[in-house]
Design a protein around this motif. Structure first.
Motif, PDB file in Angstrom:
ATOM      1  N   UNK A 220       0.219  16.970  12.908  1.00 48.72           N
ATOM      2  CA  UNK A 220      -0.248  17.031  11.535  1.00 48.72           C
ATOM      3  C   UNK A 220      -1.727  17.411  11.538  1.00 48.72           C
ATOM      4  N   UNK A 221      -2.106  18.438  10.787  1.00 43.82           N
ATOM      5  CA  UNK A 221      -3.513  18.830  10.731  1.00 43.82           C
ATOM      6  C   UNK A 221      -4.344  17.807   9.956  1.00 43.82           C
ATOM      7  N   UNK A 222      -5.617  17.718  10.297  1.00 40.00           N
ATOM      8  CA  UNK A 222      -6.519  16.828   9.573  1.00 40.00           C
ATOM      9  C   UNK A 222      -6.841  17.469   8.232  1.00 40.00           C
ATOM     10  N   UNK A 223      -6.596  16.761   7.116  1.00 39.44           N
ATOM     11  CA  UNK A 223      -6.878  17.343   5.800  1.00 39.44           C
ATOM     12  C   UNK A 223      -8.382  17.439   5.540  1.00 39.44           C
ATOM     13  N   UNK A 224      -8.748  18.355   4.686  1.00 38.88           N
ATOM     14  CA  UNK A 224     -10.140  18.519   4.290  1.00 38.88           C
ATOM     15  C   UNK A 224     -10.595  17.351   3.424  1.00 38.88           C
ATOM     16  N   UNK A 225      -9.703  16.897   2.537  1.00 38.92           N
ATOM     17  CA  UNK A 225     -10.013  15.788   1.630  1.00 38.92           C
ATOM     18  C   UNK A 225      -8.879  14.781   1.623  1.00 38.92           C
ATOM     19  N   UNK A 226      -9.260  13.514   1.464  1.00 34.67           N
ATOM     20  CA  UNK A 226      -8.285  12.431   1.404  1.00 34.67           C
ATOM     21  C   UNK A 226      -8.487  11.694   0.085  1.00 34.67           C
ATOM     22  N   UNK A 227      -7.409  11.597  -0.682  1.00 33.33           N
ATOM     23  CA  UNK A 227      -7.429  10.982  -2.002  1.00 33.33           C
ATOM     24  C   UNK A 227      -6.757   9.617  -1.914  1.00 33.33           C
ATOM     25  N   UNK A 228      -7.442   8.596  -2.402  1.00 36.11           N
ATOM     26  CA  UNK A 228      -6.875   7.254  -2.476  1.00 36.11           C
ATOM     27  C   UNK A 228      -6.704   6.892  -3.943  1.00 36.11           C
ATOM     28  N   UNK A 229      -5.480   6.563  -4.328  1.00 39.02           N
ATOM     29  CA  UNK A 229      -5.181   6.194  -5.706  1.00 39.02           C
ATOM     30  C   UNK A 229      -4.935   4.693  -5.745  1.00 39.02           C
ATOM     31  N   UNK A 230      -5.781   3.967  -6.462  1.00 43.72           N
ATOM     32  CA  UNK A 230      -5.610   2.522  -6.558  1.00 43.72           C
ATOM     33  C   UNK A 230      -4.290   2.212  -7.249  1.00 43.72           C
ATOM     34  N   UNK A 231      -3.493   1.372  -6.605  1.00 41.90           N
ATOM     35  CA  UNK A 231      -2.196   0.976  -7.148  1.00 41.90           C
ATOM     36  C   UNK A 231      -2.101  -0.545  -7.273  1.00 41.90           C
ATOM     37  N   UNK A 232      -3.261  -1.195  -7.343  1.00 39.07           N
ATOM     38  CA  UNK A 232      -3.328  -2.655  -7.416  1.00 39.07           C
ATOM     39  C   UNK A 232      -2.561  -3.181  -8.617  1.00 39.07           C
ATOM     40  N   UNK A 233      -1.723  -4.192  -8.373  1.00 35.97           N
ATOM     41  CA  UNK A 233      -0.994  -4.862  -9.449  1.00 35.97           C
ATOM     42  C   UNK A 233      -1.468  -6.299  -9.541  1.00 35.97           C
ATOM     43  N   UNK A 234      -1.703  -6.718 -10.761  1.00 37.30           N
ATOM     44  CA  UNK A 234      -2.042  -8.113 -11.014  1.00 37.30           C
ATOM     45  C   UNK A 234      -1.159  -8.601 -12.160  1.00 37.30           C
ATOM     46  N   UNK A 235      -1.017  -9.910 -12.296  1.00 37.75           N
ATOM     47  CA  UNK A 235      -0.190 -10.432 -13.388  1.00 37.75           C
ATOM     48  C   UNK A 235      -0.743 -10.032 -14.755  1.00 37.75           C
ATOM     49  N   UNK A 236       0.126  -9.866 -15.733  1.00 34.90           N
ATOM     50  CA  UNK A 236      -0.346  -9.555 -17.089  1.00 34.90           C
ATOM     51  C   UNK A 236      -1.357 -10.608 -17.550  1.00 34.90           C
ATOM     52  N   UNK A 237      -2.403 -10.165 -18.204  1.00 30.75           N
ATOM     53  CA  UNK A 237      -3.424 -11.069 -18.706  1.00 30.75           C
ATOM     54  C   UNK A 237      -4.489 -11.447 -17.695  1.00 30.75           C
ATOM     55  N   UNK A 238      -4.389 -10.933 -16.463  1.00 30.98           N
ATOM     56  CA  UNK A 238      -5.410 -11.230 -15.455  1.00 30.98           C
ATOM     57  C   UNK A 238      -6.751 -10.704 -15.954  1.00 30.98           C
ATOM     58  N   UNK A 239      -7.819 -11.486 -15.792  1.00 29.72           N
ATOM     59  CA  UNK A 239      -9.116 -11.069 -16.352  1.00 29.72           C
ATOM     60  C   UNK A 239      -9.664  -9.751 -15.798  1.00 29.72           C
ATOM     61  N   UNK A 240      -9.292  -9.373 -14.581  1.00 30.86           N
ATOM     62  CA  UNK A 240      -9.798  -8.111 -14.018  1.00 30.86           C
ATOM     63  C   UNK A 240      -8.925  -6.916 -14.384  1.00 30.86           C
TER      64      UNK A 240
END
Length: 107
Positions: free
Chosen positions: A1-21
């Motif tokens: 696999x070639x090394x990519x020029x750019x690496x994209x990280x997409x936050x997929x963090x899940x927290x319970x509904x109503x969490x203050x953050x």
């Protein structure tokens, strides 16, 4: 696999509904991640762009958050509609998209 020029990280963090953050998942991160992967496939740019889901990137209230390396550019409030511009301008063109960048006070 070639090394990519750019690496994209997409936050997929899940927290319970109503969490203050809040969480990027509650703000549409899953469809956003799927759209990033679909765009890589559509453009056949596997050797230029890698896309990975991630845990919390920090500023949850501005999500969904997307982090691009090697530049270390953090984007906030990214939507599926922004993906074409991100690919054209930054991921393949090398110029970050100013309107989506997190403010300096955040990142």
């Amino acid at each position: 696999m070639p090394q990519p020029t750019r690496h994209v990280f997409v936050c997929s963090q899940q927290r319970p509904p109503g969490h203050p953050r809040g969480s990027c998942a509650a703000q549409g991160a899953s469809p956003l991640l799927q759209a990033f992967w679909a765009e890589v496939q559509k453009r056949q740019c596997y050797d230029q762009v890698a896309v990975t889901y991630s845990g919390c990137l920090g500023p949850c209230d501005g999500g969904p958050n997307v982090l691009v390396y090697p530049e270390g550019v953090l984007y906030q409030g990214v939507t599926v509609a922004d993906i074409g511009e991100l690919f054209d301008s930054h991921l393949l063109g090398g110029t970050p998209v100013a309107r989506l960048r997190a403010p300096a006070t955040v990142w």
